[in-house]
Design a protein around this motif. Structure first.
Motif, PDB file in Angstrom:
ATOM      1  N   ALA A  42       0.833  -1.201   0.000  1.00 26.89           N
ATOM      2  CA  ALA A  42       0.000   0.000   0.000  1.00 26.89           C
ATOM      3  C   ALA A  42       0.865   1.247   0.000  1.00 26.89           C
ATOM      4  O   ALA A  42       1.864   1.319   0.711  1.00 26.89           O
ATOM      5  CB  ALA A  42      -0.916   0.003   1.219  1.00 26.89           C
ATOM      6  N   GLY A  43       0.470   2.225  -0.796  1.00 29.58           N
ATOM      7  CA  GLY A  43       1.127   3.517  -0.776  1.00 29.58           C
ATOM      8  C   GLY A  43       0.387   4.428   0.186  1.00 29.58           C
ATOM      9  O   GLY A  43      -0.839   4.516   0.151  1.00 29.58           O
ATOM     10  N   GLU A  66      -5.024   1.865   9.807  1.00 32.88           N
ATOM     11  CA  GLU A  66      -5.681   0.986  10.768  1.00 32.88           C
ATOM     12  C   GLU A  66      -6.910   0.318  10.148  1.00 32.88           C
ATOM     13  O   GLU A  66      -7.140  -0.891  10.314  1.00 32.88           O
ATOM     14  CB  GLU A  66      -6.078   1.771  12.012  1.00 32.88           C
ATOM     15  N   ILE A  67      -7.682   1.093   9.406  1.00 31.66           N
ATOM     16  CA  ILE A  67      -8.850   0.519   8.706  1.00 31.66           C
ATOM     17  C   ILE A  67      -8.383  -0.475   7.652  1.00 31.66           C
ATOM     18  O   ILE A  67      -8.931  -1.569   7.521  1.00 31.66           O
ATOM     19  CB  ILE A  67      -9.693   1.635   8.064  1.00 31.66           C
ATOM     20  N   ALA A  68      -7.338  -0.100   6.903  1.00 32.03           N
ATOM     21  CA  ALA A  68      -6.826  -0.974   5.840  1.00 32.03           C
ATOM     22  C   ALA A  68      -6.325  -2.303   6.397  1.00 32.03           C
ATOM     23  O   ALA A  68      -6.543  -3.362   5.791  1.00 32.03           O
ATOM     24  CB  ALA A  68      -5.707  -0.268   5.077  1.00 32.03           C
ATOM     25  N   SER A  69      -5.663  -2.269   7.533  1.00 33.75           N
ATOM     26  CA  SER A  69      -5.147  -3.504   8.140  1.00 33.75           C
ATOM     27  C   SER A  69      -6.271  -4.431   8.556  1.00 33.75           C
ATOM     28  O   SER A  69      -6.183  -5.655   8.386  1.00 33.75           O
ATOM     29  CB  SER A  69      -4.271  -3.162   9.349  1.00 33.75           C
ATOM     30  N   PHE A  72      -5.883 -11.086   3.082  1.00 35.01           N
ATOM     31  CA  PHE A  72      -4.557 -10.782   2.536  1.00 35.01           C
ATOM     32  C   PHE A  72      -3.746  -9.999   3.562  1.00 35.01           C
ATOM     33  O   PHE A  72      -4.281  -9.489   4.547  1.00 35.01           O
ATOM     34  CB  PHE A  72      -4.646 -10.017   1.208  1.00 35.01           C
ATOM     35  N   LYS A  73      -2.429  -9.941   3.333  1.00 31.91           N
ATOM     36  CA  LYS A  73      -1.543  -9.181   4.192  1.00 31.91           C
ATOM     37  C   LYS A  73      -1.254  -7.840   3.528  1.00 31.91           C
ATOM     38  O   LYS A  73      -1.449  -7.683   2.318  1.00 31.91           O
ATOM     39  CB  LYS A  73      -0.236  -9.935   4.433  1.00 31.91           C
ATOM     40  N   ILE A  74      -0.765  -6.888   4.314  1.00 31.74           N
ATOM     41  CA  ILE A  74      -0.529  -5.563   3.759  1.00 31.74           C
ATOM     42  C   ILE A  74       0.760  -4.976   4.332  1.00 31.74           C
ATOM     43  O   ILE A  74       1.058  -5.133   5.509  1.00 31.74           O
ATOM     44  CB  ILE A  74      -1.738  -4.639   4.049  1.00 31.74           C
ATOM     45  N   THR A  75       1.550  -4.360   3.464  1.00 28.33           N
ATOM     46  CA  THR A  75       2.735  -3.617   3.877  1.00 28.33           C
ATOM     47  C   THR A  75       2.577  -2.192   3.338  1.00 28.33           C
ATOM     48  O   THR A  75       1.805  -1.954   2.404  1.00 28.33           O
ATOM     49  CB  THR A  75       4.029  -4.229   3.319  1.00 28.33           C
ATOM     50  N   ASP A  80       0.201  -1.653  -4.837  1.00 29.49           N
ATOM     51  CA  ASP A  80      -1.009  -2.374  -5.229  1.00 29.49           C
ATOM     52  C   ASP A  80      -2.283  -1.696  -4.742  1.00 29.49           C
ATOM     53  O   ASP A  80      -3.382  -2.070  -5.161  1.00 29.49           O
ATOM     54  CB  ASP A  80      -0.978  -3.797  -4.650  1.00 29.49           C
ATOM     55  N   MET A  81      -2.127  -0.708  -3.872  1.00 30.92           N
ATOM     56  CA  MET A  81      -3.297  -0.147  -3.194  1.00 30.92           C
ATOM     57  C   MET A  81      -2.937   1.237  -2.652  1.00 30.92           C
ATOM     58  O   MET A  81      -1.807   1.459  -2.223  1.00 30.92           O
ATOM     59  CB  MET A  81      -3.687  -1.098  -2.050  1.00 30.92           C
ATOM     60  N   ILE A  82      -3.877   2.166  -2.716  1.00 29.89           N
ATOM     61  CA  ILE A  82      -3.655   3.490  -2.132  1.00 29.89           C
ATOM     62  C   ILE A  82      -4.430   3.581  -0.822  1.00 29.89           C
ATOM     63  O   ILE A  82      -5.641   3.368  -0.786  1.00 29.89           O
ATOM     64  CB  ILE A  82      -4.110   4.611  -3.080  1.00 29.89           C
ATOM     65  N   VAL A  83      -3.701   3.859   0.240  1.00 32.65           N
ATOM     66  CA  VAL A  83      -4.295   4.019   1.572  1.00 32.65           C
ATOM     67  C   VAL A  83      -3.977   5.431   2.038  1.00 32.65           C
ATOM     68  O   VAL A  83      -2.912   5.684   2.621  1.00 32.65           O
ATOM     69  CB  VAL A  83      -3.740   2.972   2.565  1.00 32.65           C
ATOM     70  N   ALA A  84      -4.845   6.367   1.734  1.00 29.11           N
ATOM     71  CA  ALA A  84      -4.606   7.777   2.063  1.00 29.11           C
ATOM     72  C   ALA A  84      -5.946   8.500   2.027  1.00 29.11           C
ATOM     73  O   ALA A  84      -6.993   7.883   1.793  1.00 29.11           O
ATOM     74  CB  ALA A  84      -3.619   8.389   1.072  1.00 29.11           C
ATOM     75  N   GLY A  85      -5.898   9.808   2.232  1.00 32.50           N
ATOM     76  CA  GLY A  85      -7.134  10.586   2.194  1.00 32.50           C
ATOM     77  C   GLY A  85      -7.524  10.936   0.777  1.00 32.50           C
ATOM     78  O   GLY A  85      -7.623  12.114   0.420  1.00 32.50           O
ATOM     79  N   MET A  86      -7.744   9.921  -0.054  1.00 35.46           N
ATOM     80  CA  MET A  86      -8.058  10.138  -1.471  1.00 35.46           C
ATOM     81  C   MET A  86      -9.532   9.896  -1.738  1.00 35.46           C
ATOM     82  O   MET A  86     -10.097   8.893  -1.311  1.00 35.46           O
ATOM     83  CB  MET A  86      -7.206   9.227  -2.354  1.00 35.46           C
TER      84      MET A  86
END
Length: 274
Positions: free
Chosen positions: A49-50, A74-77, A85-88, A107-113
């Motif tokens: 995750a970015g 925290e939500i993404a985890s 799946f696992k996430i880094t 593979d994934m955007i984890v931000a205020g988008m």
């Protein structure tokens, strides 16, 4: 007597043989089980995750632990746990997130988008997990009462690059000049030095900065109303419908059992799309 001795020896051999056979069977079972567990662990995919490194409380890199914190990671985890799946996490500036996703660096955007119409032509978004509007902060010696973006008239203002409200506010042609920043720290520094009158960023982010003591000599203007409140979601490359379905199912379950709102409450979120 001799026959009895032979019989005893035979019994001992039989017992030892049975014992060793049992141990071999048990060992074989344990090895097999471990192999199955290793294989199962290997089957669990890991997504990269970015995430922006300095957007507290949405997402930020804790330099003491080296871990990403905030309500979005925290939500993404928890979504990853429920979706299987696992996430880094990788630290990426907000303005570079979409390009990083499209070029397979993440593979994934984890931000205020937010899932704007333009972004939807390039990537797929999950269901919303919260919503955000912009907030503003000024120096303590700035006593002006800001209520809307119209109050930026004649002033030099600063906005985080890539923010949805940036082009919207710039297109209003109210401010004398609009400057864009890659770093919240640079934005705050220029407000503090008087190079710009107003700093604009996501409301929960500037509230988090204020709480952390990063806005010394400045304050959040609570009377300001955002130009728009936008939903926030996770983003993925197009074409992975099975993954998106699993993520959305996990988000739905978190909304249903209250765990999503609990995380948002923990981080003091002001807006929530529910």
């Amino acid at each position: 007597m001799v026959m009895s001795s032979y019989s005893s020896v035979a019994d001992v051999i039989k017992k030892k043989t049975k014992y060793h056979t049992s141990r071999l069977i048990l060992a074989g079972t344990l090895v097999f089980s471990a192999g199955v567990n290793i294989a199962q662990a290997a089957d669990i995919p890991t997504l990269t995750a970015g995430s922006t490194p300095s957007s507290r409380p949405a997402c930020f890199l804790d330099i003491t632990t080296g871990k990403f914190e905030g309500f979005m990671p925290e939500i993404a985890s928890e979504v990853a746990r429920r979706a299987g799946f696992k996430i880094t996490f990788n630290a990426i500036p907000f303005s570079a997130l979409l390009q990083s996703l499209l070029t397979n660096k993440i593979d994934m955007i984890v931000a205020g988008m937010s899932p704007t119409a333009q972004r939807k032509t390039k990537v797929d978004f999950s269901e919303d997990v919260t919503s955000l509007g912009e907030g503003i902060f000024v120096r303590n010696d700035n006593k002006k009462q800001y209520k809307t973006a119209q109050d930026f008239k004649g002033e030099v203002i600063g906005i985080m690059a890539g923010a949805d409200y940036g082009p919207r506010i710039a297109a209003m042609h109210v401010a004398k000049e609009v400057k864009f920043y890659e770093s919240p720290a640079d934005l705050a520094r220029d407000v503090q030095l008087g190079r710009i009158s107003v700093g604009i960023n996501d409301y929960p982010i500037i509230k988090g900065e204020a709480a952390a003591g990063s806005l010394k000599g400045m304050h959040v203007v609570e009377s300001y109303q955002p130009t728009q409140v936008d939903p926030i979601a996770f983003a993925f490359r197009k074409g992975n419908e099975p993954l998106l379905l699993k993520v959305n199912k996990a988000i739905d379950s978190m909304k249903a059992d209250g765990s999503l709102q609990k995380i948002l409450n923990k981080w003091g979120m002001k807006y929530y799309a529910g």
